[in-house]
Design a protein around this motif. Sequence first.
Motif, short mmCIF file in Angstrom:
data_model
loop_
_atom_site.label_atom_id
_atom_site.label_comp_id
_atom_site.label_asym_id
_atom_site.label_seq_id
_atom_site.Cartn_x
_atom_site.Cartn_y
_atom_site.Cartn_z
N GLY A 60 -21.17 20.26 -3.48
CA GLY A 60 -21.73 21.49 -2.96
C GLY A 60 -20.88 22.18 -1.91
N ARG A 61 -19.81 21.52 -1.48
CA ARG A 61 -18.91 22.12 -0.49
C ARG A 61 -17.79 22.87 -1.21
NH1 ARG A 61 -16.38 17.55 3.00
NH2 ARG A 61 -16.05 16.68 0.90
N LYS A 62 -17.50 24.08 -0.75
CA LYS A 62 -16.37 24.82 -1.28
C LYS A 62 -15.21 24.66 -0.32
CE LYS A 62 -19.07 28.18 -3.92
NZ LYS A 62 -19.37 29.61 -4.18
N LEU A 63 -14.15 24.04 -0.81
CA LEU A 63 -13.03 23.69 0.05
C LEU A 63 -11.75 24.39 -0.40
CD1 LEU A 63 -13.67 19.83 0.12
CD2 LEU A 63 -14.42 21.52 1.81
N GLN A 64 -10.91 24.73 0.57
CA GLN A 64 -9.59 25.27 0.30
C GLN A 64 -8.56 24.18 0.60
OE1 GLN A 64 -9.32 28.88 2.71
NE2 GLN A 64 -9.76 30.10 0.89
N VAL A 65 -7.74 23.87 -0.38
CA VAL A 65 -6.73 22.83 -0.23
C VAL A 65 -5.37 23.48 0.02
CG1 VAL A 65 -5.61 20.85 -1.31
CG2 VAL A 65 -8.04 21.32 -1.76
N TYR A 66 -4.70 23.02 1.07
CA TYR A 66 -3.39 23.54 1.44
C TYR A 66 -2.34 22.44 1.35
CZ TYR A 66 -5.24 27.89 3.43
OH TYR A 66 -5.84 29.13 3.61
N LYS A 67 -1.12 22.83 0.98
CA LYS A 67 0.04 21.96 1.14
C LYS A 67 0.54 22.18 2.57
CE LYS A 67 1.53 22.81 -3.66
NZ LYS A 67 2.63 23.40 -4.47
N TYR A 68 0.61 21.12 3.34
CA TYR A 68 1.02 21.29 4.74
C TYR A 68 1.68 20.00 5.23
CZ TYR A 68 0.67 22.72 9.67
OH TYR A 68 0.94 23.08 10.96
N SER A 69 2.96 20.07 5.53
CA SER A 69 3.74 18.88 5.87
C SER A 69 4.49 19.01 7.19
CB SER A 69 4.73 18.57 4.74
OG SER A 69 4.05 18.20 3.57
N SER A 70 3.86 19.66 8.16
CA SER A 70 4.48 19.73 9.48
C SER A 70 4.49 18.34 10.12
CB SER A 70 3.71 20.69 10.38
OG SER A 70 2.47 20.12 10.76
N ILE A 78 0.85 -1.19 0.00
CA ILE A 78 0.00 0.00 0.00
C ILE A 78 0.88 1.24 0.00
CG2 ILE A 78 -1.68 1.35 1.29
CD1 ILE A 78 -2.88 -1.22 2.31
N LEU A 79 0.68 2.08 -0.99
CA LEU A 79 1.39 3.35 -1.12
C LEU A 79 0.38 4.46 -0.92
CD1 LEU A 79 2.88 1.12 -2.82
CD2 LEU A 79 3.58 2.94 -4.37
N THR A 80 0.61 5.33 0.05
CA THR A 80 -0.28 6.47 0.20
C THR A 80 0.55 7.73 0.48
OG1 THR A 80 -2.39 7.23 1.14
CG2 THR A 80 -0.81 6.23 2.67
N LYS A 81 -0.12 8.82 0.79
CA LYS A 81 0.56 10.11 0.84
C LYS A 81 0.06 10.94 2.02
CE LYS A 81 0.66 9.89 -4.21
NZ LYS A 81 -0.42 8.90 -4.40
N PHE A 82 0.63 12.11 2.16
CA PHE A 82 0.17 13.09 3.14
C PHE A 82 0.51 14.48 2.59
CE2 PHE A 82 4.65 12.43 4.10
CZ PHE A 82 5.11 13.73 4.24
N GLY A 83 -0.04 15.48 3.22
CA GLY A 83 0.40 16.84 2.89
C GLY A 83 -0.56 17.70 2.09
N LEU A 84 -1.73 17.18 1.75
CA LEU A 84 -2.78 18.02 1.17
C LEU A 84 -3.94 18.04 2.16
CD1 LEU A 84 -2.96 17.24 -2.68
CD2 LEU A 84 -1.69 19.03 -1.47
N VAL A 85 -4.20 19.20 2.72
CA VAL A 85 -5.20 19.33 3.78
C VAL A 85 -6.37 20.17 3.26
CG1 VAL A 85 -5.62 20.15 6.12
CG2 VAL A 85 -3.39 19.19 5.51
N TRP A 86 -7.57 19.67 3.44
CA TRP A 86 -8.76 20.34 2.92
C TRP A 86 -9.83 20.59 3.99
CZ3 TRP A 86 -7.61 15.21 2.44
CH2 TRP A 86 -8.52 14.31 3.00
N ASP A 87 -9.64 20.03 5.19
CA ASP A 87 -10.69 20.04 6.20
C ASP A 87 -10.55 21.15 7.23
OD1 ASP A 87 -8.50 19.15 7.54
OD2 ASP A 87 -9.37 17.25 8.22
N GLY A 88 -9.57 22.05 7.03
CA GLY A 88 -9.39 23.15 7.97
C GLY A 88 -8.57 22.80 9.19
N SER A 89 -8.13 21.54 9.30
CA SER A 89 -7.37 21.12 10.47
C SER A 89 -6.01 21.81 10.56
CB SER A 89 -7.16 19.60 10.46
OG SER A 89 -6.46 19.21 9.30
N ASN A 90 -5.55 22.39 9.46
CA ASN A 90 -4.28 23.11 9.47
C ASN A 90 -4.40 24.51 10.04
OD1 ASN A 90 -5.87 23.60 7.11
ND2 ASN A 90 -4.17 24.76 6.25
N GLN A 91 -5.65 24.96 10.26
CA GLN A 91 -5.93 26.27 10.87
C GLN A 91 -5.21 27.41 10.13
OE1 GLN A 91 -4.79 25.48 14.99
NE2 GLN A 91 -6.90 24.93 15.49
N GLY A 92 -5.27 27.34 8.83
CA GLY A 92 -4.69 28.39 8.00
C GLY A 92 -3.20 28.29 7.78
N LYS A 93 -2.57 27.32 8.40
CA LYS A 93 -1.13 27.13 8.22
C LYS A 93 -0.86 26.39 6.92
CE LYS A 93 -0.34 26.83 13.22
NZ LYS A 93 0.12 25.95 14.33
N GLY A 94 0.37 26.51 6.43
CA GLY A 94 0.72 25.84 5.20
C GLY A 94 0.65 26.76 4.00
#
Length: 329
Positions: free
Chosen positions: A106-116, A80-96
């Motif tokens: 119907g949901r408007k989402l903002q996608v962030y690159k965030y790899s802390s 299994i190969l998977t990834k991390f670092g694209l956040v869309w649920d707001g859990s990054n609190q504007g960081k990244g």
Amino acid sequence: MEYRTLGNTDLKLSAITYGAFAIGGTMWGGTQKKESIEAIHASLDNGVTSLDTAPFYGFGLSEELIGEAIKGKDRSKIQILTKFGLVWDGSNQGKGQHFFDIEDNGRKLQVYKYSSKANIVREVEDSLKRLDTDYIDLLQQHWPDATTPIDETMEAMETLIRQGKIRAAGVSNHDTSLLKEASKTFAPASNQVAYSMLNRSIEAELVPYAVENNIGIIAYSPIERGLLSGKYFQNETLKNDDHRNGYFGQFDLEKVKAFLEKLEPVAAGKNATLAQLVLRWTTLQKGITVVLAGARNAGQAVSNAQAMSIALSADELQAINGELVDFRR
């Protein structure tokens, strides 16, 4: 099927690896659960033992479908190969680093690159739950994040290896300079990058560096999201919310069509489809470890796996490459 060692690891991946972006549905005009699971089963039954996904693919749905599909299977025989670092649920609190905005159901989402480090740990735990497994074979940073020091990201993945949560760590969409910077802290096992007959830019610098430093290359979009299959020149239509409506616009479609018409007799002579010939060509290119191939139903999955049975001589490869000169970029 061939099985190839990934970079500096003991991971053996199938040369054709199942790409699970499309079954997530988002950006692909939706998905069908039953057909998606059948596609994964057909892949496994035909020697494709490696499955590549990401949390972003369907906002978790792709991982969930893989988790359901492999339930009851011998986990030790599946990578299994998977990834991390694209956040869309707001859990990054504007960081990244803001990447793009997207609308989903119907949901408007903002996608962030965030790899802390904290975000990587959180995402891995979420992925393990969705995949219903206790380890990930290869964890990859989906996109570089300019707001997080590379050493922090690589140290976090090294820690996850020590903890047994992941077997190997890689990156995706990194250029040579970023690979060098990452390697100062922890040498990535692989780099997943776009590569196809129409997009061979990595051959100039990235491939030689990867070969020299034993870094595996995982090639994505080898069929350019279906374009090189030829079916979109035969009245195949796309749904309005399929991102390929815009994606295909980057290519000179008349030139691509003319090239495929020259390739068709070669495929026919091999009793193969265009897509199979394109996949096999890609697996034979210098530095390419494995090639991702998406499938939304069992028939496509079987066809992808069977591409490895095609034999291409050096003269045939040279002839195909001769037709590709105009597409170098």
